[in-house]
Write an enzyme that holds these catalytic residues in place. Structure first.
Site, mmCIF file in Angstrom:
data_model
loop_
_atom_site.group_PDB
_atom_site.id
_atom_site.type_symbol
_atom_site.label_atom_id
_atom_site.label_comp_id
_atom_site.label_asym_id
_atom_site.label_seq_id
_atom_site.Cartn_x
_atom_site.Cartn_y
_atom_site.Cartn_z
ATOM 1 N N LYS A 171 54.513 24.414 30.530
ATOM 2 C CA LYS A 171 54.542 24.471 31.935
ATOM 3 C C LYS A 171 53.189 24.026 32.528
ATOM 4 C CE LYS A 171 53.780 26.399 35.548
ATOM 5 N NZ LYS A 171 53.315 25.443 36.452
ATOM 6 N N GLU A 246 44.531 34.097 28.975
ATOM 7 C CA GLU A 246 43.166 33.591 29.155
ATOM 8 C C GLU A 246 42.794 33.660 30.645
ATOM 9 O OE1 GLU A 246 40.897 32.915 26.929
ATOM 10 O OE2 GLU A 246 41.959 32.892 25.315
ATOM 11 N N CYS A 280 36.270 28.298 33.769
ATOM 12 C CA CYS A 280 36.491 29.857 33.781
ATOM 13 C C CYS A 280 35.020 30.522 33.143
ATOM 14 C CB CYS A 280 37.590 30.350 33.063
ATOM 15 S SG CYS A 280 37.613 29.628 31.389
ATOM 16 N N GLU A 377 34.622 35.325 41.381
ATOM 17 C CA GLU A 377 34.652 34.046 41.003
ATOM 18 C C GLU A 377 34.561 33.032 42.226
ATOM 19 O OE1 GLU A 377 38.278 32.888 38.713
ATOM 20 O OE2 GLU A 377 37.035 31.761 37.274
HETATM 21 P P1 NAP Z 1 46.644 30.000 38.627
HETATM 22 O O1 NAP Z 1 46.806 29.907 40.104
HETATM 23 O O2 NAP Z 1 46.763 31.392 37.989
HETATM 24 O O3 NAP Z 1 47.604 28.845 37.874
HETATM 25 C C1 NAP Z 1 47.561 28.916 36.708
HETATM 26 C C2 NAP Z 1 48.844 28.545 36.183
HETATM 27 O O4 NAP Z 1 49.830 29.557 36.367
HETATM 28 C C3 NAP Z 1 49.562 27.149 36.966
HETATM 29 O O5 NAP Z 1 50.349 26.282 35.905
HETATM 30 C C4 NAP Z 1 50.523 27.676 37.905
HETATM 31 O O6 NAP Z 1 51.476 26.787 38.333
HETATM 32 C C5 NAP Z 1 51.030 29.020 37.186
HETATM 33 N N1 NAP Z 1 51.630 29.940 37.920
HETATM 34 C C6 NAP Z 1 51.210 30.304 39.394
HETATM 35 N N2 NAP Z 1 51.700 31.387 39.638
HETATM 36 C C7 NAP Z 1 52.689 31.610 38.617
HETATM 37 C C8 NAP Z 1 53.758 32.665 38.632
HETATM 38 N N3 NAP Z 1 54.072 33.477 39.659
HETATM 39 N N4 NAP Z 1 54.576 32.661 37.639
HETATM 40 C C9 NAP Z 1 54.258 31.813 36.493
HETATM 41 N N5 NAP Z 1 53.411 30.763 36.523
HETATM 42 C C10 NAP Z 1 52.451 30.832 37.651
HETATM 43 O O7 NAP Z 1 45.318 29.542 38.175
HETATM 44 P P2 NAP Z 1 44.617 28.125 38.656
HETATM 45 O O8 NAP Z 1 44.155 28.183 39.919
HETATM 46 O O9 NAP Z 1 45.603 26.839 38.319
HETATM 47 O O10 NAP Z 1 43.289 28.173 37.584
HETATM 48 C C11 NAP Z 1 42.174 28.752 37.924
HETATM 49 C C12 NAP Z 1 41.980 29.840 37.287
HETATM 50 O O11 NAP Z 1 42.194 29.916 35.713
HETATM 51 C C13 NAP Z 1 40.548 30.508 37.388
HETATM 52 O O12 NAP Z 1 40.569 31.728 37.665
HETATM 53 C C14 NAP Z 1 39.867 30.422 35.955
HETATM 54 O O13 NAP Z 1 39.077 31.131 35.736
HETATM 55 C C15 NAP Z 1 41.297 30.559 35.042
HETATM 56 N N6 NAP Z 1 40.688 29.755 34.022
HETATM 57 C C16 NAP Z 1 40.602 30.701 32.681
HETATM 58 C C17 NAP Z 1 40.446 29.979 31.420
HETATM 59 C C18 NAP Z 1 40.241 30.871 30.231
HETATM 60 O O14 NAP Z 1 40.236 30.252 29.108
HETATM 61 N N7 NAP Z 1 40.035 32.144 30.472
HETATM 62 C C19 NAP Z 1 40.486 28.744 31.437
HETATM 63 C C20 NAP Z 1 40.561 27.912 32.477
HETATM 64 C C21 NAP Z 1 40.858 28.561 33.729
HETATM 65 P P3 NAP Z 1 51.405 26.043 39.740
HETATM 66 O O15 NAP Z 1 50.114 25.557 39.727
HETATM 67 O O16 NAP Z 1 52.652 25.014 39.589
HETATM 68 O O17 NAP Z 1 51.692 26.923 40.768
#
Ligand code: NAP
Length: 473
Positions: A171, A246, A280, A377
């Protein structure tokens, strides 16, 4: 391109309502994709469950051959994938090309690693017993990925999962589904059997709910925010879901008096401004020792002023747009808060005139712990610099956060560098290196930055069950 869901070897979802995908550089609507939900997630899990028996029965050599073919197809489609990525998420084309290679390398590396899933024999305490550890694929894996690395975050999960003999349901983020769909199209072309790889796009809460509650899904691997990671952990409690997380970071960069200025500026720019600061592991707060503070800021500012902001499709652009307007507002809020608390803008500090979700690369000096940007962040092109005197102070400031993903240290002194790194609670360290990620190395965080590691030989462990077998003879 089909722009559909892929379930059980069929492109599907034409009958569903649609979500629009926008180009963050122009606001233009570039595609529509079906908005899947509970029913599609369940169908995909069912397909992956049915496919698991046969797929897990293939030899490591058969899986490796398919993965190698898949790798070749990704490389052959570098231009198409990179353009899709730049259009749907904004990163400069040269970075998108780099990501395509980085993503493909995960597939290739785990193609090789499939052949090295070794068990163990354990010395026995009883002449009539033989003790062994067998390794088995966990089963159906559900993978949820973010928008900031639309290709690499996917292949970093798919590579080891498929190599281990698991089937997968993907997904991707609703903001960037197109790169993921193209990657699945290429997997189909490579010849993975139906049901082995499935993709559902749409309502994250409905799809996530199925992934976490269905007992046929044996593992959920998630990359995204700490906030959502915590929700998934709670949801997975009832089925004791195996989880890899992650999550977010808040990386400190520590620059000591003896640092090599040119190397440090190069490393800090690479860490901070890649992907417009939306990574990240990007440096989020820079601590510079007093003896080098002004000199570092001058050299850093000279380099940052050269960075070109614009549409990632244009030649020479270094900083693309942020993913959306909310991303721009967060940076603006952090800058405003910093100035209110007494910090000084050295470079940038405002949006450029161009239309789109842009923010100028910004350096702020005289930061302190009270400022929002030093506590959370930012996920944007903002580099706050704070002065410190002693090494103990730098370590305290660096560790004073619930996050523990990446940290950076710039010093030429072997003893000082070693001592500092041993005290940092971070899963990834760049020592005189602003870009430490590598497919063959374990990537992941401590504390609220996550659970488990991806990449490297460690990255396949989470997709394997260990089975201890005691054989009476
Ligand atoms: P996010 O809002 O947490 O979304 C990540 C994924 O989760 C998306 O596919 C999103 O889908 C989905 N999602 C959101 N709410 C959900 C729920 N209630 N149940 C299941 N899935 C759900 O994060 P983002 O804004 O896309 O990414 C930025 C964050 O990712 C930052 O905090 C960054 O630091 C972190 N990150 C971490 C790493 C690592 O390796 N540690 C790498 C890259 C990014 P939708 O978009 O369809 O809502």
């Amino acid at each position: 391109m089909k722009n559909l869901l892929y379930i059980d070897g069929k492109w599907t979802g034409n009958n569903l309502s649609k979500n629009a995908v926008h180009n963050p550089a122009t606001g233009e609507r570039i595609a529509e994709v079906p908005r899947g939900g509970k029913a599609e997630a369940m169908a995909a899990v069912e397909a992956a469950y049915k496919a698991f028996e046969e797929w897990s029965d293939t030899t490591a050599y058969e899986r490796a051959a398919l993965l190698k073919k898949y790798y070749g197809l990704i490389i052959d489609h570098e231009d198409e994938l990179a353009e899709l990525m730049t259009k749907e998420m904004g990163k400069p084309l040269k970075e998108a090309r780099g990501e395509v290679h980085y993503a493909a390398n995960y597939i290739e590396w785990y193609a090789e690693q499939a052949k090295r899933i070794y068990g163990e024999t354990i010395p026995t305490h009883d002449k009539n017993k033989r003790l062994q550890v067998w390794k088995k694929p966990v089963g159906v894996v559900a993978a949820i990925t973010p928008w900031n690395f639309p290709a690499a975050m996917l292949t970093r999960k798919m590579g080891p999962a498929l190599a281990a003999g698991c089937t997968v349901v993907i997904k991707p983020s609703s903001d960037t589904p197109l790169t993921a769909i193209k990657l699945v199209e290429l997997a189909e072309e490579a010849g993975f059997p139906k049901g082995v790889i499935n993709i559902v796009i749409g309502s994250s809460s409905e799809i996530g709910d199925v992934f976490l509650s269905d007992s046929r899904v044996r593992k959920v691997t998630f990359t995204g925010s700490t906030e959502v990671g915590k929700i998934l952990m709670k949801q997975g409690a009832d089925t004791i879901k195996k989880l890899s997380l992650e999550l977010g970071g808040h990386a400190p960069i520590i620059v000591l008096n003896d640092a090599d200025i040119d190397k440090t500026v190069q490393g800090v720019v690479a860490s901070k401004f890649r992907n417009a600061g939306q990574t990240c592991v990007c440096g989020n707060r820079i601590y510079v020792q007093s003896g080098i503070y002004e000199q570092f800021i001058d050299a850093f500012a000279t380099r940052v002023k050269e960075l070109k902001v614009g549409n990632g499709m244009e030649e020479g652009v270094d900083i693309g747009p942020l993913i959306n307007q909310a991303g721009v507002e967060k940076v603006a809020q952090h800058v405003e808060d910093a100035v209110k608390h007494g910090a000084t803008i050295v470079v940038g500090g405002e949006q450029p005139k161009e239309k789109g979700n842009y923010y100028k690369p910004t350096i702020i000096k005289d930061a302190n712990e009270e400022m929002l940007m030093m506590r959370e962040e930012t996920f944007g092109p903002l580099a706050p610099v704070q002065k410190f005197e002693t090494i103990e102070e730098a370590i305290r400031l660096a560790n004073d956060t619930p996050y523990g993903l990446a940290a950076y240290v710039f010093t030429e002194n072997l003893s000082l560098g070693t001592n500092i790194i041993e005290k940092l609670d971070y899963g990834i360290i760049g020592w005189n290196d602003g870009a430490p990620s590598a497919v063959q190395a374990p990537f992941g965080g401590m504390k609220e930055s996550g659970l488990g590691r991806e990449g490297g030989q460690q990255g396949i462990d989470d997709f394997l069950e260990m089975q201890y077998v005691s054989i009476g003879i």
